[in-house]
Design a protein around this motif. Structure first.
Motif: not given
Length: 233
Positions: A22-25, A89-92, A131-136
């Motif tokens: 896990x390296x992203x949100x 990633x972790x998806x929120x 690496x904290x990003x949006x779906x877009x």
């Protein structure tokens, strides 16, 4: 479950095994007419979609998938060389009707719940701000969420996401092809150049989203590529 947060378990069957650390949100909006409809879909085995967490408009948090499992939230995506974004990633999912059903500002209660959730996940997995990003950001040709109304500044000022650079900006004068190379270096998939520029603007220059490279976009991107982006945050 994240420690110290009030989280309700609402298990979804839609997950499989991770293939990457896990390296992203990745932050999303639900993009459906109601929270109930979105949560039902994320838990429906026929839908084959899910996320690790859902943050409702009242600030309540549901956990649908354990963090050590691969939730199915990002779809065909790419970020900084990673093409199996779900594995990394972790998806929120943040409850909001989205552009199709009456997009509006995210509530104070949502942001008040989301910020400690992101902080907790980021700290436990040593995830970098970039690496904290949006779906877009990870799927620019397909997605718009969480969109231009999302308050990235609230995360950035707590060092939970990159700030919008605002100080000591310099236009490097790149031609459009040079901007695309820089945008790819930063992390975006630039196969659809206009979509990539649009996603970049939605994230870092939301007041003007036209898909066209201009001096302000070049200034912002150059600053983001520096070791320490300088913003109001």
């Amino acid at each position: 479950m994240s420690s110290g947060l009030a989280i309700t378990q609402a298990p979804s069957p839609n997950f499989d095994a991770r293939a990457l650390p896990i390296t992203m949100i990745v932050l999303h909006y639900t993009g459906m007419e109601s929270a109930e409809a979105a949560i039902a879909r994320l838990r429906d085995p026929e839908a084959k979609v899910s996320a690790h967490y859902v943050v409702d408009e009242d600030g309540s948090i549901l956990q649908l998938v354990d963090e050590d499992k691969r939730a199915w939230h990002a779809g065909r995506s790419h970020w900084r060389g990673i093409t199996d974004v779900n594995s990394a990633s972790i998806g929120i999912e943040i409850v909001n009707p989205g552009h199709e059903f009456g997009y509006h500002n995210f509530t104070d209660a949502q942001m008040g719940a989301l910020i400690p959730l992101v902080a907790d996940i980021k700290a436990r997995h040593a995830i970098t701000r970039g690496n904290v990003v949006g779906h877009s950001d990870v799927a620019p040709a397909r997605k718009q969420d969480p969109g231009e109304l999302f308050n990235w500044h609230a995360l950035a000022r707590l060092r939970l996401a990159l700030p919008r650079p605002t100080r000591n900006l310099v236009d490097p004068g790149w031609p459009d092809a040079g901007f695309m190379l820089a945008l790819e270096r930063f992390g975006y998939n630039v196969e659809d150049g206009e979509a990539a520029v649009t996603a970049f603007q939605r994230r870092f220059r939301p007041e003007l989203i036209d898909g066209e490279v201009d001096g302000e976009c070049r200034c912002i991107l150059l600053a983001l590529l520096l070791p320490k982006p300088q913003g109001e945050d």
